[in-house]
Scaffold this motif. Structure first.
Motif, PDB file in Angstrom:
ATOM      1  N   GLY A 136      38.327  39.486  55.549  1.00  0.00           N
ATOM      2  CA  GLY A 136      37.424  38.783  54.622  1.00  0.00           C
ATOM      3  C   GLY A 136      36.185  38.271  55.345  1.00  0.00           C
ATOM      4  O   GLY A 136      35.054  38.443  54.886  1.00  0.00           O
ATOM      5  N   MET A 137      36.387  37.653  56.528  1.00  0.00           N
ATOM      6  CA  MET A 137      35.251  37.107  57.293  1.00  0.00           C
ATOM      7  C   MET A 137      34.310  38.232  57.743  1.00  0.00           C
ATOM      8  O   MET A 137      33.090  38.087  57.747  1.00  0.00           O
ATOM      9  CB  MET A 137      35.777  36.346  58.535  1.00  0.00           C
ATOM     10  CG  MET A 137      36.354  34.978  58.200  1.00  0.00           C
ATOM     11  SD  MET A 137      37.600  34.403  59.404  1.00  0.00           S
ATOM     12  CE  MET A 137      36.724  34.461  60.935  1.00  0.00           C
ATOM     13  N   ILE A 138      34.912  39.371  58.121  1.00  0.00           N
ATOM     14  CA  ILE A 138      34.100  40.527  58.567  1.00  0.00           C
ATOM     15  C   ILE A 138      33.241  41.044  57.400  1.00  0.00           C
ATOM     16  O   ILE A 138      32.050  41.348  57.561  1.00  0.00           O
ATOM     17  CB  ILE A 138      35.028  41.633  59.131  1.00  0.00           C
ATOM     18  CG1 ILE A 138      35.587  41.182  60.476  1.00  0.00           C
ATOM     19  CG2 ILE A 138      34.312  42.974  59.242  1.00  0.00           C
ATOM     20  CD1 ILE A 138      36.738  42.014  61.004  1.00  0.00           C
ATOM     21  N   LEU A 139      33.827  41.106  56.208  1.00  0.00           N
ATOM     22  CA  LEU A 139      33.052  41.572  55.041  1.00  0.00           C
ATOM     23  C   LEU A 139      31.900  40.609  54.739  1.00  0.00           C
ATOM     24  O   LEU A 139      30.776  41.027  54.444  1.00  0.00           O
ATOM     25  CB  LEU A 139      33.960  41.711  53.811  1.00  0.00           C
ATOM     26  CG  LEU A 139      35.016  42.818  53.887  1.00  0.00           C
ATOM     27  CD1 LEU A 139      35.965  42.748  52.699  1.00  0.00           C
ATOM     28  CD2 LEU A 139      34.354  44.202  53.955  1.00  0.00           C
ATOM     29  N   TYR A 140      32.161  39.312  54.834  1.00  0.00           N
ATOM     30  CA  TYR A 140      31.109  38.315  54.590  1.00  0.00           C
ATOM     31  C   TYR A 140      29.966  38.480  55.598  1.00  0.00           C
ATOM     32  O   TYR A 140      28.798  38.439  55.234  1.00  0.00           O
ATOM     33  CB  TYR A 140      31.693  36.899  54.709  1.00  0.00           C
ATOM     34  CG  TYR A 140      32.221  36.350  53.412  1.00  0.00           C
ATOM     35  CD1 TYR A 140      32.916  37.159  52.510  1.00  0.00           C
ATOM     36  CD2 TYR A 140      32.035  35.021  53.067  1.00  0.00           C
ATOM     37  CE1 TYR A 140      33.404  36.657  51.328  1.00  0.00           C
ATOM     38  CE2 TYR A 140      32.520  34.510  51.875  1.00  0.00           C
ATOM     39  CZ  TYR A 140      33.206  35.323  51.008  1.00  0.00           C
ATOM     40  OH  TYR A 140      33.670  34.825  49.829  1.00  0.00           O
ATOM     41  N   GLU A 141      30.352  38.664  56.880  1.00  0.00           N
ATOM     42  CA  GLU A 141      29.315  38.780  57.921  1.00  0.00           C
ATOM     43  C   GLU A 141      28.505  40.076  57.728  1.00  0.00           C
ATOM     44  O   GLU A 141      27.295  40.104  57.952  1.00  0.00           O
ATOM     45  CB  GLU A 141      29.977  38.714  59.310  1.00  0.00           C
ATOM     46  CG  GLU A 141      29.017  38.846  60.488  1.00  0.00           C
ATOM     47  CD  GLU A 141      28.071  37.649  60.690  1.00  0.00           C
ATOM     48  OE1 GLU A 141      27.838  36.901  59.726  1.00  0.00           O
ATOM     49  OE2 GLU A 141      27.552  37.504  61.808  1.00  0.00           O
ATOM     50  N   THR A 142      29.191  41.136  57.277  1.00  0.00           N
ATOM     51  CA  THR A 142      28.467  42.393  57.017  1.00  0.00           C
ATOM     52  C   THR A 142      27.445  42.173  55.897  1.00  0.00           C
ATOM     53  O   THR A 142      26.294  42.611  55.995  1.00  0.00           O
ATOM     54  CB  THR A 142      29.460  43.505  56.599  1.00  0.00           C
ATOM     55  OG1 THR A 142      30.448  43.635  57.616  1.00  0.00           O
ATOM     56  CG2 THR A 142      28.761  44.831  56.403  1.00  0.00           C
ATOM     57  N   LEU A 143      27.871  41.472  54.842  1.00  0.00           N
ATOM     58  CA  LEU A 143      26.953  41.231  53.720  1.00  0.00           C
ATOM     59  C   LEU A 143      25.831  40.250  54.086  1.00  0.00           C
ATOM     60  O   LEU A 143      24.820  40.178  53.403  1.00  0.00           O
ATOM     61  CB  LEU A 143      27.725  40.696  52.513  1.00  0.00           C
ATOM     62  CG  LEU A 143      28.537  41.741  51.744  1.00  0.00           C
ATOM     63  CD1 LEU A 143      29.507  41.068  50.784  1.00  0.00           C
ATOM     64  CD2 LEU A 143      27.612  42.678  50.973  1.00  0.00           C
ATOM     65  N   ARG A 144      26.021  39.479  55.145  1.00  0.00           N
ATOM     66  CA  ARG A 144      24.925  38.613  55.607  1.00  0.00           C
ATOM     67  C   ARG A 144      23.883  39.471  56.336  1.00  0.00           C
ATOM     68  O   ARG A 144      22.702  39.436  56.017  1.00  0.00           O
ATOM     69  CB  ARG A 144      25.448  37.527  56.564  1.00  0.00           C
ATOM     70  CG  ARG A 144      24.332  36.591  57.054  1.00  0.00           C
ATOM     71  CD  ARG A 144      24.857  35.584  58.047  1.00  0.00           C
ATOM     72  NE  ARG A 144      25.141  36.165  59.351  1.00  0.00           N
ATOM     73  CZ  ARG A 144      24.244  36.364  60.317  1.00  0.00           C
ATOM     74  NH1 ARG A 144      22.970  36.039  60.112  1.00  0.00           N
ATOM     75  NH2 ARG A 144      24.596  36.894  61.484  1.00  0.00           N
ATOM     76  N   TYR A 200      23.534  31.457  51.965  1.00  0.00           N
ATOM     77  CA  TYR A 200      24.240  32.740  51.899  1.00  0.00           C
ATOM     78  C   TYR A 200      24.321  33.197  50.448  1.00  0.00           C
ATOM     79  O   TYR A 200      24.925  32.513  49.608  1.00  0.00           O
ATOM     80  CB  TYR A 200      25.648  32.559  52.474  1.00  0.00           C
ATOM     81  CG  TYR A 200      26.439  33.845  52.571  1.00  0.00           C
ATOM     82  CD1 TYR A 200      26.040  34.872  53.417  1.00  0.00           C
ATOM     83  CD2 TYR A 200      27.600  34.022  51.819  1.00  0.00           C
ATOM     84  CE1 TYR A 200      26.773  36.046  53.516  1.00  0.00           C
ATOM     85  CE2 TYR A 200      28.338  35.187  51.909  1.00  0.00           C
ATOM     86  CZ  TYR A 200      27.914  36.200  52.757  1.00  0.00           C
ATOM     87  OH  TYR A 200      28.644  37.361  52.841  1.00  0.00           O
ATOM     88  N   MET A 201      23.693  34.315  50.127  1.00  0.00           N
ATOM     89  CA  MET A 201      23.649  34.724  48.711  1.00  0.00           C
ATOM     90  C   MET A 201      23.625  36.241  48.519  1.00  0.00           C
ATOM     91  O   MET A 201      22.769  36.763  47.798  1.00  0.00           O
ATOM     92  CB  MET A 201      22.462  34.076  47.999  1.00  0.00           C
ATOM     93  CG  MET A 201      21.170  34.228  48.736  1.00  0.00           C
ATOM     94  SD  MET A 201      19.854  33.270  48.001  1.00  0.00           S
ATOM     95  CE  MET A 201      19.180  32.465  49.406  1.00  0.00           C
ATOM     96  N   PRO A 202      24.549  36.983  49.114  1.00  0.00           N
ATOM     97  CA  PRO A 202      24.521  38.446  48.915  1.00  0.00           C
ATOM     98  C   PRO A 202      24.781  38.840  47.471  1.00  0.00           C
ATOM     99  O   PRO A 202      24.414  39.944  47.060  1.00  0.00           O
ATOM    100  CB  PRO A 202      25.647  38.938  49.836  1.00  0.00           C
ATOM    101  CG  PRO A 202      26.560  37.783  49.985  1.00  0.00           C
ATOM    102  CD  PRO A 202      25.702  36.557  49.925  1.00  0.00           C
ATOM    103  N   PHE A 203      25.417  37.953  46.705  1.00  0.00           N
ATOM    104  CA  PHE A 203      25.675  38.240  45.281  1.00  0.00           C
ATOM    105  C   PHE A 203      24.786  37.338  44.413  1.00  0.00           C
ATOM    106  O   PHE A 203      25.084  37.110  43.261  1.00  0.00           O
ATOM    107  CB  PHE A 203      27.147  37.985  44.950  1.00  0.00           C
ATOM    108  CG  PHE A 203      28.099  38.878  45.703  1.00  0.00           C
ATOM    109  CD1 PHE A 203      28.329  40.187  45.306  1.00  0.00           C
ATOM    110  CD2 PHE A 203      28.786  38.412  46.821  1.00  0.00           C
ATOM    111  CE1 PHE A 203      29.217  41.019  45.992  1.00  0.00           C
ATOM    112  CE2 PHE A 203      29.676  39.236  47.521  1.00  0.00           C
ATOM    113  CZ  PHE A 203      29.887  40.540  47.100  1.00  0.00           C
ATOM    114  N   VAL A 204      23.717  36.817  44.964  1.00  0.00           N
ATOM    115  CA  VAL A 204      22.895  35.714  44.453  1.00  0.00           C
ATOM    116  C   VAL A 204      23.782  34.497  44.161  1.00  0.00           C
ATOM    117  O   VAL A 204      24.881  34.383  44.727  1.00  0.00           O
ATOM    118  CB  VAL A 204      21.945  36.093  43.280  1.00  0.00           C
ATOM    119  CG1 VAL A 204      21.068  37.235  43.627  1.00  0.00           C
ATOM    120  CG2 VAL A 204      22.642  36.322  41.987  1.00  0.00           C
TER     121      VAL A 204
END
Ligand code: HEM
Length: 504
Positions: A363-371, A440-444
């Motif tokens: 989960g953390m890796i996916l968040y960092e990728t989307l950042r 942080y707003m990859p999904f707005v």
């Protein structure tokens, strides 16, 4: 006769002048108010404003290969870096003829997207691009009551518990890709271009999630939408011809034919489901029909447009997340090994959906990728009334831009390692990952946050866990780093990785 002709021409010219002079005068008035408050920006060109300059700078960079690092803002959105350093933050530009202010402060982003959300709908020009391809789904509505009613009906279909029922289908699709890649690496390892297969996986996932057992119809819709996307792009070069979309020329006839075929495919499925006496099925289409029955009821046309919207919004975005995640894991073997250890402990062949909650590192890796590589680089809205943002009076009609990619890479918000891959920063959740809870707003954010966010993360978790259970990834020397903004942030030259088969 001649006098009549002259009169008609003069009349048409006067009508055109009236049609274009009013918005032009209004835009100049707005610009005046913004400039009086000290806002500066690059000199605009006649008609194009600063849009042509922005396009040119981005195109020039698309041809260049950069060093393989994650400091990508100046490469993907060069104009933001240039203009903010030259004219300050925020700065003022003209998007075609519309004055646009780019705000860099997450507080302003929160005002626009959350607190003053009702004062900032999408612009009609912005939604027209979506409407041209998928019709009037929730993504293609400017805002207001129609959008909010639609969203209220759709949201329960995307509830975590309902989505978790789709786990088995998502896993099955991911296993299919594993089987394919195993045949591609007969000798233990091989260099593969993975982004194409990952986009295909994302397409498969949305087809299965949206249409369940009828997923082949989803594949037909995809094919149609891809053709339509190319035709719509071709049609954009005629945007200057008034009412072009109504001309029965050969391009438009092709567009109308593909649209009809897509609509008929989805419509036939809806009719089939409606005939099945109330049991609509547990896929996304079934859930939407069920929710629609509970409320005022959607027309079949609305259901068709919503289905097409999910295909459009959930395909490239999820494919890009999967591609950049594998790329980042290949560059960071320590994180890859830690993630694989977690997967091997909690995500076994017969694991149930609950196992996903234990995949914290993934989960953390996916968040960092989307950042580092969010799907979109900026978000735009338009002020529907006079308001104030960050101490600046913003007149009605001003377009506002939030440079999401820039904010995600700002060292003042994320620290000196802002351009490094460090999933650890998300160990306490997204709100605590930076110095500002809204950075942080990859999904707005706010009421118009991506409706498919939970689904996308669920799909990505299952896909990445399945791939990590079977393969290890390392960088390939043939990879050329050149991320670009092309509807989403993608890798135009593909993502080449060395894929190693793990022993069974
Ligand atoms: C990693 C994957 C995804 C990312 C990064 C992403 C990102 C976004 C963003 C940034 C927006 C806001 C656009 C704007 O307001 O200008 C959005 C809206 C939307 N997304 Fe996603 N998305 C993803 C996956 C999905 C999926 C899987 C679906 C559906 C199946 C979906 C459906 C939508 C819809 C319908 C909207 C419009 C919502 C509204 O306007 O009320 N997205 N997405």
């Amino acid at each position: 006769m001649a006098a009549l002709l002259v009169l008609s021409v003069v009349g048409i010219c006067a009508a055109l002048l009236w049609r274009f002079a009013r918005p032009w005068r209004r835009s100049r008035r707005i610009e005046g108010i913004l400039k009086q408050q000290g806002l500066k920006g690059p000199p605009p060109e006649f008609l194009a404003g600063n849009s042509g300059q922005q396009y040119q700078m981005r195109i020039e960079n698309q041809g260049k290969v950069m060093e393989t690092c994650h400091d990508i803002v100046a490469h993907v959105t060069p104009e933001v870096v240039l203009w903010s350093s030259k004219y300050g933050k925020p700065y003022l530009t003209r998007s075609l003829d519309v004055p646009d202010v780019t705000f860099f402060d997450p507080d302003c982003a929160r005002e626009i997207l959350s607190r003053q959300f009702e004062n900032f709908p999408k612009s009609s020009l912005q939604v027209q691009v979506v409407v041209d391809v998928v019709g009037h789904g929730v993504l293609g509505l400017e805002g207001g009551q129609e959008w909010s009613q639609r969203r209220n009906v759709l949201s329960p279909a995307f509830h975590t518990l309902k989505l978790k029922a789709m786990y088995a289908r998502i896993r099955e699709c991911s296993e299919k890709l594993v089987a394919k890649w195993k045949t591609c690496v007969p000798h233990g390892q091989a260099e593969l271009e993975v982004s194409h297969d990952l986009k295909k996986l994302a397409a498969d996932l949305i087809s299965h999630v949206a249409f369940g057992a009828n997923y082949e119809k989803g594949e037909q819709v995809f094919h149609g939408l891809t053709v339509l996307g190319d035709l719509a792009l071709e049609a954009q070069s005629y945007f200057w011809l008034p009412l072009f979309s109504y001309y029965p020329c050969s391009l438009n006839r092709k567009i109308w034919k593909v649209k009809r075929e897509i609509d008929m495919t989805v419509m036939s499925l809806i009719h089939e489901r409606r005939r099945s006496s109330g049991n609509y099925g547990d896929d996304l289409l079934g859930l939407i029909l069920e929710e629609s029955d509970k409320s005022t009821g959607f027309s079949d046309k609305v259901v068709v447009d919503e289905c097409k919207t999910f295909f459009l919004a959930g395909h490239e975005t999820t494919g890009s997340l999967l591609g950049w995640t594998l790329f980042l894991l290949a560059l960071n073997p320590d994180w890859q090994n830690r993630a694989r250890a977690e997967v091997q402990e909690h995500f076994k062949e017969n694991s149930q959906v609950g196992a996903l909650d234990k995949l914290k590192l993934v989960g953390m890796i996916l968040y960092e990728t989307l950042r580092l590589y969010p799907a979109v680089s900026e978000v735009q809205r338009v002020a529907s009334k006079d308001t104030v943002l960050g101490g600046i009076k913003v007149p009605e009609g001003t377009q506002v831009t939030i440079p999401l990619l820039w904010i995600h890479h700002d060292p003042e918000l994320w620290g000196a390692d802002a351009n490094e891959f460090n999933p650890e920063r998300f160990s306490q959740g997204a709100a605590k990952a930076s110095k500002h809870p809204s950075a942080y707003m990859p999904f707005v954010m706010g009421p118009r946050v991506c409706i498919g966010q939970t689904l996308a993360l669920l799909e990505a978790k299952v896909a990445i866990a399945t791939l990590l259970s079977n393969f290890a990834f390392s960088p390939a020397s043939s990879y050329k780093h050149s991320p670009r903004m092309h509807v989403i942030i993608d890798a135009p030259r593909g993502i080449q990785l060395v894929v190693h088969k793990l022993s069974e």
